[in-house]
Design a protein around this motif. Structure first.
Motif, PDB file in Angstrom:
ATOM      1  N   ILE A  18       7.333  -8.251  -4.940  1.00  0.00           N
ATOM      2  CA  ILE A  18       7.049  -6.865  -5.299  1.00  0.00           C
ATOM      3  C   ILE A  18       5.860  -6.787  -6.242  1.00  0.00           C
ATOM      4  CG2 ILE A  18       7.962  -4.782  -6.390  1.00  0.00           C
ATOM      5  CD1 ILE A  18      10.763  -5.700  -5.536  1.00  0.00           C
ATOM      6  N   MET A  19       5.825  -7.680  -7.247  1.00  0.00           N
ATOM      7  CA  MET A  19       4.741  -7.627  -8.227  1.00  0.00           C
ATOM      8  C   MET A  19       3.401  -7.990  -7.606  1.00  0.00           C
ATOM      9  SD  MET A  19       5.147 -11.136 -10.481  1.00  0.00           S
ATOM     10  CE  MET A  19       3.428 -11.309 -10.928  1.00  0.00           C
ATOM     11  N   ALA A  20       3.418  -8.659  -6.442  1.00  0.00           N
ATOM     12  CA  ALA A  20       2.174  -9.030  -5.778  1.00  0.00           C
ATOM     13  C   ALA A  20       1.379  -7.812  -5.339  1.00  0.00           C
ATOM     14  CB  ALA A  20       2.462  -9.931  -4.585  1.00  0.00           C
ATOM     15  N   ILE A  21       2.015  -6.650  -5.318  1.00  0.00           N
ATOM     16  CA  ILE A  21       1.286  -5.428  -4.987  1.00  0.00           C
ATOM     17  C   ILE A  21       0.165  -5.198  -6.001  1.00  0.00           C
ATOM     18  CG2 ILE A  21       1.488  -2.922  -4.771  1.00  0.00           C
ATOM     19  CD1 ILE A  21       4.365  -3.345  -3.826  1.00  0.00           C
ATOM     20  N   ALA A  22       0.414  -5.572  -7.272  1.00  0.00           N
ATOM     21  CA  ALA A  22      -0.594  -5.342  -8.317  1.00  0.00           C
ATOM     22  C   ALA A  22      -1.873  -6.129  -8.061  1.00  0.00           C
ATOM     23  CB  ALA A  22      -0.007  -5.677  -9.693  1.00  0.00           C
ATOM     24  N   PRO A  23      -1.827  -7.471  -7.887  1.00  0.00           N
ATOM     25  CA  PRO A  23      -3.072  -8.174  -7.586  1.00  0.00           C
ATOM     26  C   PRO A  23      -3.627  -7.866  -6.205  1.00  0.00           C
ATOM     27  CG  PRO A  23      -1.207  -9.692  -7.544  1.00  0.00           C
ATOM     28  CD  PRO A  23      -0.712  -8.401  -8.120  1.00  0.00           C
ATOM     29  N   LEU A  24      -2.770  -7.378  -5.293  1.00  0.00           N
ATOM     30  CA  LEU A  24      -3.267  -6.979  -3.978  1.00  0.00           C
ATOM     31  C   LEU A  24      -4.148  -5.737  -4.097  1.00  0.00           C
ATOM     32  CD1 LEU A  24      -3.242  -7.176  -0.870  1.00  0.00           C
ATOM     33  CD2 LEU A  24      -1.158  -5.779  -0.901  1.00  0.00           C
ATOM     34  N   LEU A  25      -3.678  -4.756  -4.852  1.00  0.00           N
ATOM     35  CA  LEU A  25      -4.411  -3.506  -4.979  1.00  0.00           C
ATOM     36  C   LEU A  25      -5.419  -3.522  -6.132  1.00  0.00           C
ATOM     37  CD1 LEU A  25      -1.535  -0.896  -4.420  1.00  0.00           C
ATOM     38  CD2 LEU A  25      -3.190  -1.767  -2.758  1.00  0.00           C
ATOM     39  N   GLY A  26      -5.187  -4.417  -7.130  1.00  0.00           N
ATOM     40  CA  GLY A  26      -6.020  -4.404  -8.318  1.00  0.00           C
ATOM     41  C   GLY A  26      -7.513  -4.492  -8.052  1.00  0.00           C
ATOM     42  N   PRO A  27      -7.994  -5.557  -7.399  1.00  0.00           N
ATOM     43  CA  PRO A  27      -9.433  -5.649  -7.148  1.00  0.00           C
ATOM     44  C   PRO A  27      -9.962  -4.517  -6.264  1.00  0.00           C
ATOM     45  CG  PRO A  27      -8.383  -7.783  -6.872  1.00  0.00           C
ATOM     46  CD  PRO A  27      -7.281  -6.773  -6.972  1.00  0.00           C
ATOM     47  N   ILE A  28      -9.128  -4.045  -5.318  1.00  0.00           N
ATOM     48  CA  ILE A  28      -9.564  -2.945  -4.459  1.00  0.00           C
ATOM     49  C   ILE A  28      -9.753  -1.674  -5.283  1.00  0.00           C
ATOM     50  CG2 ILE A  28      -8.915  -1.495  -2.493  1.00  0.00           C
ATOM     51  CD1 ILE A  28      -7.358  -3.903  -1.392  1.00  0.00           C
ATOM     52  N   LEU A  29      -8.747  -1.357  -6.126  1.00  0.00           N
ATOM     53  CA  LEU A  29      -8.857  -0.168  -6.983  1.00  0.00           C
ATOM     54  C   LEU A  29      -9.989  -0.324  -7.991  1.00  0.00           C
ATOM     55  CD1 LEU A  29      -5.080   0.589  -7.670  1.00  0.00           C
ATOM     56  CD2 LEU A  29      -6.631   1.786  -6.115  1.00  0.00           C
ATOM     57  N   GLY A  30     -10.121  -1.547  -8.542  1.00  0.00           N
ATOM     58  CA  GLY A  30     -11.210  -1.783  -9.484  1.00  0.00           C
ATOM     59  C   GLY A  30     -12.566  -1.559  -8.847  1.00  0.00           C
ATOM     60  N   GLY A  31     -12.735  -2.020  -7.603  1.00  0.00           N
ATOM     61  CA  GLY A  31     -14.000  -1.806  -6.901  1.00  0.00           C
ATOM     62  C   GLY A  31     -14.271  -0.335  -6.661  1.00  0.00           C
ATOM     63  N   GLN A  32     -13.224   0.427  -6.342  1.00  0.00           N
ATOM     64  CA  GLN A  32     -13.412   1.862  -6.122  1.00  0.00           C
ATOM     65  C   GLN A  32     -13.715   2.595  -7.422  1.00  0.00           C
ATOM     66  OE1 GLN A  32     -13.664   3.165  -3.018  1.00  0.00           O
ATOM     67  NE2 GLN A  32     -13.472   0.994  -2.473  1.00  0.00           N
ATOM     68  N   ILE A  33     -13.089   2.173  -8.514  1.00  0.00           N
ATOM     69  CA  ILE A  33     -13.403   2.781  -9.816  1.00  0.00           C
ATOM     70  C   ILE A  33     -14.862   2.549 -10.166  1.00  0.00           C
ATOM     71  CG2 ILE A  33     -12.978   2.612 -12.307  1.00  0.00           C
ATOM     72  CD1 ILE A  33     -10.033   2.086 -11.648  1.00  0.00           C
ATOM     73  N   LEU A  34     -15.347   1.336  -9.917  1.00  0.00           N
ATOM     74  CA  LEU A  34     -16.759   1.045 -10.180  1.00  0.00           C
ATOM     75  C   LEU A  34     -17.676   1.891  -9.299  1.00  0.00           C
ATOM     76  CD1 LEU A  34     -16.854  -2.852 -10.512  1.00  0.00           C
ATOM     77  CD2 LEU A  34     -17.219  -1.173 -12.309  1.00  0.00           C
TER      78      LEU A  34
END
Length: 413
Positions: A156-172
């Motif tokens: 379940i916690m793997a959702i965080a590193p799965l989405l983290g870089p994707i969300l970070g790239g979109q924030i940038l």
């Protein structure tokens, strides 16, 4: 979930409460265990931009990862005894408040050295989550079931590193790196509110009554357990390879192979899918295979794939994909190595679950300090530095797992 799965539950009322809120408990514990990932993975796509913003080199920017790991590993040694003495809930709240403060400090940093310092503060708070979450699992479950529970939590916690870089790239893409850290502060505040769904698993009568000084000295007795040390060292080598990957791929993929920051998140996320799949497989296999044996199988596969990364980065064979493919299988072995090693190590210390969990976490993430720093120190502008560090860590993980002190009844893989 059947109440007979719980071990050391204090009252039938507590068991009923946990059963009634199992899903919410799972989600909150998974979120707490994900703080190391979410605190780092969300801003990975911003590392090249931070180097430009702070007018510094990639090696110094990578120190923001190493400094976080310093705080994260050493801080666990504090939260473990505190949670054994005062219960699991209060230390988590205090830790989350520190995390929010550190995240805001990172967002307002004007130099790379300011961010390095604030990342330590952020980490000191973030590490309360996983160390106490692991202890809570030990409070409630027996060995094999705790391994299944930890695998479920990691999936379940793997959702965080799965989405983290994707969300970070979109924030940038739409805002700036500052917004990444403001978002992390908001996550910390939301988690404080979510703790209402988490029951206290360590009743007052089961809490340690010795002084904190004596509790901290208890680490010495834990260090004398060769069985615990072997699991900790094997896990430490695996985490060392994982953090070499985390520290090295932003520059290897984005700078060396010219992968756009937004697409980097997808390449990173594929590895997380492998971790989730392997953890799910682990929960199924534990019905038929011991956690010790699955742990050893995982370390053997990790060693082979890590050597593949090292060889391919040295010779430059196959470009990006000859790195990405073996890295995928190396990272996936988290599913067989971490949950099984932690469950086996904590099983011997029911009265020191917090401290034992803290010691394991400190050694696991402490190895990441060294490997992430090595990536920066020996950076030569190519993926080779990352590759040889991953290779060395994979072999070290396998060798540690072969120790007869960690294996009592079965032959080594």
């Amino acid at each position: 979930m059947p109440s007979q799965l719980f071990k050391h539950a204090d009252t039938s009322a507590q068991r009923a409460d946990v059963n009634a809120h199992t899903l919410r408990v799972l989600l909150v514990l998974s979120a707490l265990m994900s703080f190391a990932s979410v605190s780092t993975d969300l801003y990975l796509p911003a590392l090249p931009a931070l180097a430009t913003q702070f007018h510094t080199n990639p090696g110094r920017v990578e120190l923001t990862i190493s400094s976080f790991l310093i705080g994260f590993s050493l801080g666990q040694l504090l939260w473990g005894p505190l949670s054994d003495r005062y219960g699991r809930r209060l230390p988590i709240v205090i830790g989350l408040l520190l995390f929010v403060l550190g995240s805001l400090g990172c967002a307002e940093s004007q130099t790379v050295w300011q961010m390095v310092n604030w990342r330590i503060v952020q980490a000191l708070g973030a590490c309360a989550g996983p160390v106490i979450a692991r202890a809570k699992v030990r409070d409630l479950y027996a060995k094999e079931q705790s391994a299944k529970m930890l695998s479920t939590l990691i999936s379940i916690m793997a959702i965080a590193p799965l989405l983290g870089p994707i969300l970070g790239g979109q924030i940038l893409r739409f805002w700036s790196w500052h917004v990444i850290f403001w978002s992390l502060a908001a996550v910390g505040l939301v988690m404080i509110m979510a703790l209402q769904a988490l029951p206290e698993s360590l009743a007052p009568q089961r809490r340690s009554q010795v002084s904190l000084t004596a509790m901290f000295s208890g680490y010495l007795s834990l260090l004398r357990s060769r069985r615990l040390l072997k699991y900790a060292i094997a896990g430490g080598f695996f985490y060392g390879g994982a953090y070499a990957f985390i520290a090295g791929t932003p520059f290897s993929y984005i700078s060396y192979y010219q992968v756009p920051a937004q697409l980097y998140g997808l390449l990173f996320g594929v590895n997380i899918l492998g971790i989730m799949a392997a953890n799910y497989l682990n929960t199924l296999l534990l019905k038929h295979v011991s956690s010790d044996r699955l742990f050893r199988i995982g370390t053997a596969i990790a060693a082979v794939t890590a050597l593949g990364v090292a060889i391919n980065t040295y010779f430059g064979w196959g470009g990006l994909w000859r790195i990405a493919i073996p890295v995928f299988f190396f990272m996936a072995m988290n599913g067989l190595i971490v949950a099984n090693s932690v469950a086996s190590a904590l099983n011997d210390f029911p009265q020191q679950a917090g401290s034992a969990s803290a010691l394991l976490g400190a050694m696991h993430y402490g190895s990441g300090i060294l490997s992430a720093a090595l990536v920066g120190w020996f950076d030569d502008g190519t993926p080779w530095t990352m590759g040889w560090i991953i290779g060395a860590c994979g072999v070290g993980c396998w060798l540690a797992a072969r120790s007869p002190t960690a294996l009592k009844t079965e032959p080594a893989v």
